[in-house]
Design an enzyme around this catalytic site. Structure first.
Site, PDB file in Angstrom:
ATOM      1  N   LYS A  23       0.848  -1.203   0.000  1.00  0.00           N
ATOM      2  CA  LYS A  23       0.000   0.000   0.000  1.00  0.00           C
ATOM      3  C   LYS A  23       0.882   1.253   0.000  1.00  0.00           C
ATOM      4  O   LYS A  23       0.659   2.186  -0.759  1.00  0.00           O
ATOM      5  CB  LYS A  23      -0.881   0.012   1.238  1.00  0.00           C
ATOM      6  CG  LYS A  23      -1.576   1.341   1.520  1.00  0.00           C
ATOM      7  CD  LYS A  23      -2.501   1.317   2.725  1.00  0.00           C
ATOM      8  CE  LYS A  23      -1.763   1.532   3.998  1.00  0.00           C
ATOM      9  NZ  LYS A  23      -1.439   2.948   4.303  1.00  0.00           N
ATOM     10  N   ARG A  95      -4.800  10.808   4.256  1.00  0.00           N
ATOM     11  CA  ARG A  95      -3.714  11.787   4.430  1.00  0.00           C
ATOM     12  C   ARG A  95      -2.689  11.690   3.317  1.00  0.00           C
ATOM     13  O   ARG A  95      -2.041  12.670   2.980  1.00  0.00           O
ATOM     14  CB  ARG A  95      -3.004  11.517   5.747  1.00  0.00           C
ATOM     15  CG  ARG A  95      -3.739  11.683   6.993  1.00  0.00           C
ATOM     16  CD  ARG A  95      -2.801  11.380   8.117  1.00  0.00           C
ATOM     17  NE  ARG A  95      -1.442  11.738   7.782  1.00  0.00           N
ATOM     18  CZ  ARG A  95      -0.986  12.985   7.782  1.00  0.00           C
ATOM     19  NH1 ARG A  95      -1.807  13.974   8.069  1.00  0.00           N
ATOM     20  NH2 ARG A  95       0.247  13.239   7.465  1.00  0.00           N
ATOM     21  N   ARG A 124       0.307  14.108  13.019  1.00  0.00           N
ATOM     22  CA  ARG A 124       0.756  13.880  11.639  1.00  0.00           C
ATOM     23  C   ARG A 124       1.129  15.203  10.959  1.00  0.00           C
ATOM     24  O   ARG A 124       0.509  15.629   9.995  1.00  0.00           O
ATOM     25  CB  ARG A 124      -0.317  13.152  10.834  1.00  0.00           C
ATOM     26  CG  ARG A 124      -0.914  11.922  11.470  1.00  0.00           C
ATOM     27  CD  ARG A 124       0.034  10.752  11.559  1.00  0.00           C
ATOM     28  NE  ARG A 124       0.501  10.247  10.305  1.00  0.00           N
ATOM     29  CZ  ARG A 124      -0.118   9.295   9.600  1.00  0.00           C
ATOM     30  NH1 ARG A 124      -1.254   8.823  10.039  1.00  0.00           N
ATOM     31  NH2 ARG A 124       0.387   8.868   8.464  1.00  0.00           N
ATOM     32  N   ASP A 127       4.874  19.920   8.354  1.00  0.00           N
ATOM     33  CA  ASP A 127       5.782  21.075   8.299  1.00  0.00           C
ATOM     34  C   ASP A 127       7.039  20.783   7.481  1.00  0.00           C
ATOM     35  O   ASP A 127       7.571  21.658   6.790  1.00  0.00           O
ATOM     36  CB  ASP A 127       6.146  21.524   9.710  1.00  0.00           C
ATOM     37  CG  ASP A 127       6.666  20.364  10.557  1.00  0.00           C
ATOM     38  OD1 ASP A 127       5.953  19.359  10.687  1.00  0.00           O
ATOM     39  OD2 ASP A 127       7.801  20.450  11.046  1.00  0.00           O
ATOM     40  N   LEU A 128       7.497  19.531   7.526  1.00  0.00           N
ATOM     41  CA  LEU A 128       8.728  19.190   6.789  1.00  0.00           C
ATOM     42  C   LEU A 128       8.465  19.139   5.280  1.00  0.00           C
ATOM     43  O   LEU A 128       9.332  19.514   4.473  1.00  0.00           O
ATOM     44  CB  LEU A 128       9.293  17.865   7.292  1.00  0.00           C
ATOM     45  CG  LEU A 128       9.650  17.857   8.789  1.00  0.00           C
ATOM     46  CD1 LEU A 128      10.135  16.485   9.223  1.00  0.00           C
ATOM     47  CD2 LEU A 128      10.683  18.930   9.114  1.00  0.00           C
ATOM     48  N   ILE A 331       7.290   6.727  17.289  1.00  0.00           N
ATOM     49  CA  ILE A 331       7.016   7.456  16.046  1.00  0.00           C
ATOM     50  C   ILE A 331       5.757   8.316  16.154  1.00  0.00           C
ATOM     51  O   ILE A 331       5.758   9.488  15.797  1.00  0.00           O
ATOM     52  CB  ILE A 331       6.864   6.468  14.846  1.00  0.00           C
ATOM     53  CG1 ILE A 331       8.099   5.575  14.739  1.00  0.00           C
ATOM     54  CG2 ILE A 331       6.600   7.241  13.557  1.00  0.00           C
ATOM     55  CD1 ILE A 331       9.395   6.302  14.422  1.00  0.00           C
ATOM     56  N   ARG A 401      -8.906  -0.442   4.357  1.00  0.00           N
ATOM     57  CA  ARG A 401      -8.017   0.595   3.808  1.00  0.00           C
ATOM     58  C   ARG A 401      -6.636   0.007   3.524  1.00  0.00           C
ATOM     59  O   ARG A 401      -5.942   0.444   2.628  1.00  0.00           O
ATOM     60  CB  ARG A 401      -7.872   1.755   4.804  1.00  0.00           C
ATOM     61  CG  ARG A 401      -9.101   2.636   4.936  1.00  0.00           C
ATOM     62  CD  ARG A 401      -8.789   3.860   5.770  1.00  0.00           C
ATOM     63  NE  ARG A 401      -7.594   4.522   5.253  1.00  0.00           N
ATOM     64  CZ  ARG A 401      -6.875   5.396   5.950  1.00  0.00           C
ATOM     65  NH1 ARG A 401      -7.229   5.708   7.194  1.00  0.00           N
ATOM     66  NH2 ARG A 401      -5.820   5.976   5.439  1.00  0.00           N
TER      67      ARG A 401
HETATM   68  C1  EPZ Z   1       4.156   6.839   6.457  1.00  0.00           C
HETATM   69  O1  EPZ Z   1       3.387   7.871   7.030  1.00  0.00           O
HETATM   70  C2  EPZ Z   1       3.219   5.652   6.298  1.00  0.00           C
HETATM   71  N1  EPZ Z   1       2.125   6.012   5.379  1.00  0.00           N
HETATM   72  C3  EPZ Z   1       2.646   5.256   7.660  1.00  0.00           C
HETATM   73  O2  EPZ Z   1       1.843   4.100   7.476  1.00  0.00           O
HETATM   74  C4  EPZ Z   1       3.818   4.896   8.579  1.00  0.00           C
HETATM   75  O3  EPZ Z   1       3.315   4.590   9.872  1.00  0.00           O
HETATM   76  C5  EPZ Z   1       4.784   6.082   8.678  1.00  0.00           C
HETATM   77  O4  EPZ Z   1       5.229   6.460   7.351  1.00  0.00           O
HETATM   78  C6  EPZ Z   1       6.014   5.768   9.510  1.00  0.00           C
HETATM   79  O5  EPZ Z   1       6.674   4.651   8.975  1.00  0.00           O
HETATM   80  C7  EPZ Z   1       2.382   6.037   4.050  1.00  0.00           C
HETATM   81  O6  EPZ Z   1       3.488   5.784   3.592  1.00  0.00           O
HETATM   82  C8  EPZ Z   1       1.224   6.388   3.174  1.00  0.00           C
HETATM   83  P1  EPZ Z   1       6.194  10.115   8.689  1.00  0.00           P
HETATM   84  P2  EPZ Z   1       3.991   9.384   7.105  1.00  0.00           P
HETATM   85  O7  EPZ Z   1       6.116  11.397   7.950  1.00  0.00           O
HETATM   86  O8  EPZ Z   1       4.882   9.610   5.969  1.00  0.00           O
HETATM   87  C9  EPZ Z   1       6.179  13.394  12.092  1.00  0.00           C
HETATM   88  C10 EPZ Z   1      -0.054   2.739   7.727  1.00  0.00           C
HETATM   89  O9  EPZ Z   1      -0.603   2.215   8.709  1.00  0.00           O
HETATM   90  N2  EPZ Z   1       6.211  14.385  11.014  1.00  0.00           N
HETATM   91  O10 EPZ Z   1       7.358   9.197   8.451  1.00  0.00           O
HETATM   92  O11 EPZ Z   1       2.835  10.291   7.316  1.00  0.00           O
HETATM   93  C11 EPZ Z   1       4.897  12.582  12.103  1.00  0.00           C
HETATM   94  O12 EPZ Z   1       3.875  13.264  12.810  1.00  0.00           O
HETATM   95  C12 EPZ Z   1       0.438   4.172   7.806  1.00  0.00           C
HETATM   96  O13 EPZ Z   1       0.142   2.162   6.622  1.00  0.00           O
HETATM   97  C13 EPZ Z   1       6.224  15.732  11.330  1.00  0.00           C
HETATM   98  O14 EPZ Z   1       6.200  16.106  12.497  1.00  0.00           O
HETATM   99  O15 EPZ Z   1       4.859   9.288   8.436  1.00  0.00           O
HETATM  100  C14 EPZ Z   1       5.320  11.301  12.781  1.00  0.00           C
HETATM  101  O16 EPZ Z   1       5.266  11.493  14.180  1.00  0.00           O
HETATM  102  C15 EPZ Z   1       0.175   4.795   9.168  1.00  0.00           C
HETATM  103  N3  EPZ Z   1       6.259  16.650  10.329  1.00  0.00           N
HETATM  104  C16 EPZ Z   1       6.783  11.128  12.337  1.00  0.00           C
HETATM  105  O17 EPZ Z   1       7.195  12.412  11.857  1.00  0.00           O
HETATM  106  C17 EPZ Z   1       6.278  16.276   9.007  1.00  0.00           C
HETATM  107  O18 EPZ Z   1       6.306  17.156   8.129  1.00  0.00           O
HETATM  108  C18 EPZ Z   1       6.991  10.140  11.205  1.00  0.00           C
HETATM  109  O19 EPZ Z   1       6.015  10.438  10.240  1.00  0.00           O
HETATM  110  C19 EPZ Z   1       6.251  14.897   8.698  1.00  0.00           C
HETATM  111  C20 EPZ Z   1       6.231  13.967   9.711  1.00  0.00           C
END
Ligand code: EPZ
Length: 422
Positions: A23, A95, A124, A127-128, A331, A401
């Site tokens: 996915k 998202r 989630r 900002d990055l 995380i 999903r």
């Molecule tokens: C991806 O989400 C996955 N989704 C998530 O899978 C997965 O849990 C996550 O990566 C971590 O491995 C997809 O790939 C579609 P992150 P993502 O940005 O990219 C914080 C599932 O169940 N953060 O790596 O949204 C964030 O809040 C889903 O399949 C910021 O603060 O995760 C989190 O605490 C759930 N600012 C941490 O970083 C930002 O701009 C890691 O998030 C971006 C992220």
């Protein structure tokens, strides 16, 4: 009609399960169509609600889409855009819609994406994502709940240094940078297997990206990208989920097409807990090595650490161990919604901040439980498979999903499960 899954526990999962396409690669892979006017064909695409949601958004933007009868081959072509707005209704459902931001700005100079709210597992932030686009030369404003991004001309290569590794933030940055003028370096890039896989797809479209799979990725911008065909890699999280289901029910499952190398940290933990996950010619063979499950502490971490997307499933397994395990979620700030529901099934779990202390019990009891997010939901299914009696997991749409035909796949392995409308 809302759907639930009814499980009569106590039956071991045995045989083989076909692991679907990933996915979390299929979603960014579909979005690459926005980067070229030529046709992109993806095979091994999982038939999931999230994929259908994203296809709906791409169609809204102007992408022509052809889907095979079995739903696993998708051909996309975005000759001309009809719109550069990703409306609230699409983004609130998923998202990952935020992934259209980079490609739209890269090729079409502008984008307006509804600000994705938080979800059950946390705020989630994005900002990055926004920081990266600004470094590449886009003007980004947050107005009336929308991220409005505009580039005066072609984006310009830049150095992007992420304070924390972000999976979709890395993907958005790569897709924004592939058409930029000059070289972009992403430092502290995410290293999840879906990133190198996405880069293989983009390089197959004519992009010039190196360093993928490491924490420093370099992108030499090119004028344009061309079409290609590409096979989506297997879903490591689905595979890990079925490995836990086999272990929790004292079964033995071949996870067909699973790439053992994508789950090394997870399989090492399972091995220490008493669960073998052996690489075979056609995937991975998962089974309990002994009747007892050892309690093994884990901390979730960015790849190659223990995947946060397998934390809930692992907790269901540790609920049946012979000891006490600590599970720390590093995380997301709210990824323990499965805990109260597992406790209703007889699990003994106490939460202390980011850590759950799981003391194994002899057995779990079936109950009516509520799903809240994709992975919390499937941990309740696993608990139901292992429990005595009947479990009904409500709000099945959370599971649909992220898991293709979960009830059918589990029935094919001997589980007594059925989908019911309530
Ligand atoms: C991806 O989400 C996955 N989704 C998530 O899978 C997965 O849990 C996550 O990566 C971590 O491995 C997809 O790939 C579609 P992150 P993502 O940005 O990219 C914080 C599932 O169940 N953060 O790596 O949204 C964030 O809040 C889903 O399949 C910021 O603060 O995760 C989190 O605490 C759930 N600012 C941490 O970083 C930002 O701009 C890691 O998030 C971006 C992220």
């Amino acid at each position: 009609m809302l759907q639930s899954i009814r499980i009569r526990g106590g039956v071991g999962l045995n045989g083989a399960v076909d692991i679907s396409g990933a996915k979390n690669l299929a979603l960014p892979a579909l979005v690459t169509t926005l980067l070229t006017s030529e046709s992109v064909t993806l095979t091994n695409v999982p038939d999931l609600a999230d994929v259908r949601s994203l296809l709906g958004l791409l169609s809204h933007l102007g992408t022509d889409i052809k889907i095979s009868d079995d739903k696993h081959t998708v051909t996309l072509q975005t000759k001309n855009l009809r719109d550069v707005v990703a409306p609230y209704d699409f983004v609130r459902k998923m998202r990952a819609s935020i992934l259209v931001l980079g490609p739209l700005v890269a090729r079409h100079r502008m984008a307006s994406v509804s600000f994705p709210g938080g979800c059950a597992i946390g705020t989630r932030g994005i900002d990055l994502h926004i920081k990266a686009l600004r470094l590449l030369g886009a003007d980004v404003k947050i107005e009336n709940g929308y991220i409005n991004a505009e580039a005066p001309g072609r984006l310009t290569g830049a150095e992007i240094n992420f304070s924390i590794p972000t999976v979709t933030g890395t993907e958005n940055s790569i897709m924004a940078a592939v058409l930029a003028n000059g070289t972009t370096t992403i430092i502290n890039a995410a290293m999840e297997p879906e990133i190198p896989a996405l880069v293989e797809l983009l390089n197959g479209m004519g992009a010039r990206i190196t360093g993928h799979g490491t924490s420093v990725i370099s992108i030499d911008g090119v004028e344009s990208l061309h079409g290609t065909s590409y096979e989506v890699i297997p879903d490591r999280i689905e595979a890990g989920t079925y490995a836990v289901a086999a272990a929790a029910t004292c079964g033995k499952l071949i996870l067909k097409n699973c790439n053992h190398g994508h789950l090394l940290s997870f399989f090492e933990t399972l091995h220490a807990a008493g669960v073998a996950c052996d690489a075979t010619d056609d995937g991975v063979l998962a089974y309990r090595r002994s009747n007892e499950l050892c309690a093994v502490d884990i901390q979730t971490a960015p790849y190659p650490g223990f995947p946060t997307d397998l934390q809930a499933q692992y907790m269901a397994l540790m609920s049946l161990s012979t000891g006490t395990a600590s599970i720390t979620e590093n995380i997301f700030e709210n990824r323990f919604m499965h805990v109260p529901e597992l406790c209703r099934m007889g699990a003994n779990i106490a939460i202390h901040g980011k850590t759950a202390i799981v003391t194994g019990v002899k057995k779990l009891n079936g109950a009516q439980v509520m799903a809240t997010d994709i992975r919390a939901s499937v941990s309740l299914v696993i608990a139901g498979l292992a429990a005595e009696g009947e479990t009904v997991v409500n709000r099945l749409y959370h599971i649909d999903r992220g898991y293709e035909n979960i009830d059918e796949k589990m029935r094919n392995c001997g589980a007594d499960v059925e989908r019911i409308s309530v």
